[in-house]
Scaffold this motif. Structure first.
Motif, short mmCIF file in Angstrom:
data_model
loop_
_atom_site.label_atom_id
_atom_site.label_comp_id
_atom_site.label_asym_id
_atom_site.label_seq_id
_atom_site.Cartn_x
_atom_site.Cartn_y
_atom_site.Cartn_z
N LEU A 76 0.83 -1.20 0.00
CA LEU A 76 0.00 0.00 0.00
C LEU A 76 0.87 1.26 0.00
O LEU A 76 0.60 2.23 -0.73
CB LEU A 76 -0.91 -0.03 1.23
CG LEU A 76 -2.22 0.72 1.10
CD1 LEU A 76 -3.04 0.13 -0.02
CD2 LEU A 76 -2.98 0.66 2.40
N ALA A 77 1.93 1.25 0.81
CA ALA A 77 2.82 2.41 0.88
C ALA A 77 3.47 2.66 -0.47
O ALA A 77 3.57 3.81 -0.93
CB ALA A 77 3.90 2.17 1.94
N PHE A 94 1.43 6.71 -6.94
CA PHE A 94 0.37 7.67 -7.30
C PHE A 94 0.80 9.09 -7.03
O PHE A 94 0.50 10.01 -7.81
CB PHE A 94 -0.92 7.33 -6.55
CG PHE A 94 -1.71 6.26 -7.21
CD1 PHE A 94 -2.42 6.53 -8.38
CD2 PHE A 94 -1.75 4.97 -6.69
CE1 PHE A 94 -3.13 5.53 -9.01
CE2 PHE A 94 -2.46 3.98 -7.32
CZ PHE A 94 -3.16 4.25 -8.47
N GLY A 95 1.53 9.27 -5.91
CA GLY A 95 2.05 10.61 -5.61
C GLY A 95 2.99 11.09 -6.70
O GLY A 95 2.96 12.25 -7.10
N GLY A 96 3.82 10.17 -7.19
CA GLY A 96 4.75 10.51 -8.25
C GLY A 96 4.03 10.91 -9.53
O GLY A 96 4.38 11.89 -10.19
N GLY A 134 4.14 14.46 -11.37
CA GLY A 134 4.50 14.58 -12.79
C GLY A 134 3.47 15.39 -13.55
O GLY A 134 3.81 16.21 -14.41
N MET A 135 2.19 15.21 -13.23
CA MET A 135 1.13 15.95 -13.92
C MET A 135 1.17 17.43 -13.56
O MET A 135 0.85 18.28 -14.38
CB MET A 135 -0.22 15.38 -13.50
CG MET A 135 -0.39 13.94 -13.93
SD MET A 135 -1.84 13.77 -14.92
CE MET A 135 -1.57 12.20 -15.67
N PHE A 178 -6.51 7.75 -2.72
CA PHE A 178 -7.74 8.23 -3.36
C PHE A 178 -7.67 9.72 -3.68
O PHE A 178 -8.13 10.14 -4.74
CB PHE A 178 -8.94 7.92 -2.46
CG PHE A 178 -9.39 6.50 -2.59
CD1 PHE A 178 -9.98 6.06 -3.75
CD2 PHE A 178 -9.19 5.59 -1.56
CE1 PHE A 178 -10.37 4.75 -3.88
CE2 PHE A 178 -9.57 4.28 -1.69
CZ PHE A 178 -10.17 3.85 -2.85
N GLN A 179 -7.03 10.51 -2.78
CA GLN A 179 -6.88 11.94 -3.06
C GLN A 179 -6.03 12.16 -4.30
O GLN A 179 -6.39 12.93 -5.21
CB GLN A 179 -6.23 12.63 -1.86
CG GLN A 179 -7.23 12.99 -0.78
CD GLN A 179 -6.53 13.58 0.41
OE1 GLN A 179 -5.30 13.60 0.48
NE2 GLN A 179 -7.32 14.07 1.35
N ASN A 180 -4.90 11.46 -4.34
CA ASN A 180 -4.02 11.60 -5.50
C ASN A 180 -4.74 11.20 -6.78
O ASN A 180 -4.60 11.86 -7.81
CB ASN A 180 -2.77 10.74 -5.32
CG ASN A 180 -1.80 11.38 -4.35
OD1 ASN A 180 -1.84 12.59 -4.14
ND2 ASN A 180 -0.96 10.57 -3.74
#
Lengths: 108, 232
Positions: free
Chosen positions: A34-35, A41-43, A47-48, A95-97
């Motif tokens: 999960l981590a 997803f943070g990455g 990037g976006m 989910f936020q990301n």
């Protein structure tokens, strides 16, 4: 773009070939997965937003994984299900990301 | 950006590895019996064992009670008491003592050569059956196999790699005790071409010993007749 995907495929192959873990480790593994997903997803989100920093990304990945596993370990020692804290925090962030990534894609 | 791509690749490699390991170990654990099931079965086994022990105690209790009644009560006259004693010996409910033979049987000690059939060198339930038959033919009055008294209803049956007698598992070495005329019994077993010779031909261990006094134990299980009624 296809280099990271190649990495993922090779990783899955290594995982399938490697010896399986003892049952007691499965709990740590689930938290660390999960981590790791949170970091990825943070990455993608960074990037976006054109803020991607490779050093932050890779240190974030390893520190997340180690912290999650450490929390699970300490939690088991003291009898408190601390790994649920990790699952909760990482789940919310994933989910936020994902929501932010979705907005970026839709705005294009 | 080139360096960043390599980092992303490394991270995804780890992620893929962890997911694959996790999925595999989860699948493996689901195939095992869950621990709760194991615990449940253990408790049930314990329960059944306890129940069996209580029932065994009960059987013993009732037996001693019956003994006391048949021994002590004044109103029961001698003839009835004698008859009861004889019947109990016949039924195998009383241990008996007297002259007889002791037969010791065991698997062949010979080391098995590759390609040989191990079945030829171990004791089978047929061997025991033949032995019992021969003893009875020689006039044996009471027979026991490894402390299991043989009754009219006793079975000697192969069950997997063990032999069941009175539904109890027995295993070699097998000690058979039979009361009767020691000479008749042992000569019946040791006759040329007889049972002992044919067992020894396969290398099985078969020893017959005449005894001045042996004790054949009583049957300890319950005897029930669920279907049979006496004919009036």
């Amino acid at each position: 773009m296809w280099l990271p995907l190649l990495g993922l495929v090779i990783g899955i192959i290594i995982g399938l070939k490697s010896p399986s873990l003892p049952q007691t480790w499965a709990q740590y593994m689930s938290v660390t997965v999960l981590a790791a997903m949170d970091s990825v997803f943070g990455g993608i989100r960074a990037g976006m937003e054109k803020k991607f920093d490779d050093t932050i990304f890779i240190t974030g990945f390893f520190s997340n994984v180690l912290l999650a596993a450490g929390l699970a370990y300490i939690g088991e020692r003291v009898g408190v299900a601390l790994y649920t804290a990790a699952i909760f925090a990482f789940g919310v962030r994933i989910f936020q990301n994902l929501a932010i990534i979705r907005r970026h894609i839709l705005k294009k | 950006m080139k360096r960043g791509q390599i980092y992303v690749t490394i991270v995804l490699l780890f992620l893929g590895m962890m997911i694959a390991v996790q999925v595999r170990s989860t699948r493996k654990f689901q195939q095992n019996a869950p621990t709760t099931r194991v615990q449940e079965l253990t408790t049930r086994l314990q329960d059944v064992k306890d129940e069996r022990d209580t029932l065994k105690d009960e059987v013993d209790n009732l037996r001693t009670k019956l003994d006391r009644i048949s021994a002590g009560e004044e109103t029961v006259n001698q003839a009835v008491r004698d008859e009861l004693g004889k019947t109990r010996i016949e039924a195998g409910l009383a241990g008996v003592r007297g002259p007889g033979v002791q037969v010791i049987l065991n698997d062949s000690p010979k080391e098995l050569q590759p390609g040989e059939n191990p079945n030829l060198y171990i004791l089978h339930e047929e061997d025991l059956l033949k032995m019992v038959n021969e003893l009875r033919a020689g006039g044996a009055e009471a027979i026991s196999v490894n402390d299991q008294r043989l009754l009219a209803t006793s079975e000697i049956r192969c069950a997997g790699n063990t032999i069941l007698v009175n539904t109890k598992k027995i295993a070699p070495p097998i000690v058979m005790l039979a009361t009767g005329d020691p000479d008749t019994l042992s000569s019946g077993l040791l006759i040329k071409g007889g049972i002992i010779e044919s067992l020894r031909a396969w290398g099985l261990i078969a020893e017959v010993e005449k005894k001045k006094e042996i004790t054949v134990p009583a049957f300890t299980g319950p005897i029930t007749f669920n279907y049979s009624k006496p004919v009036k």
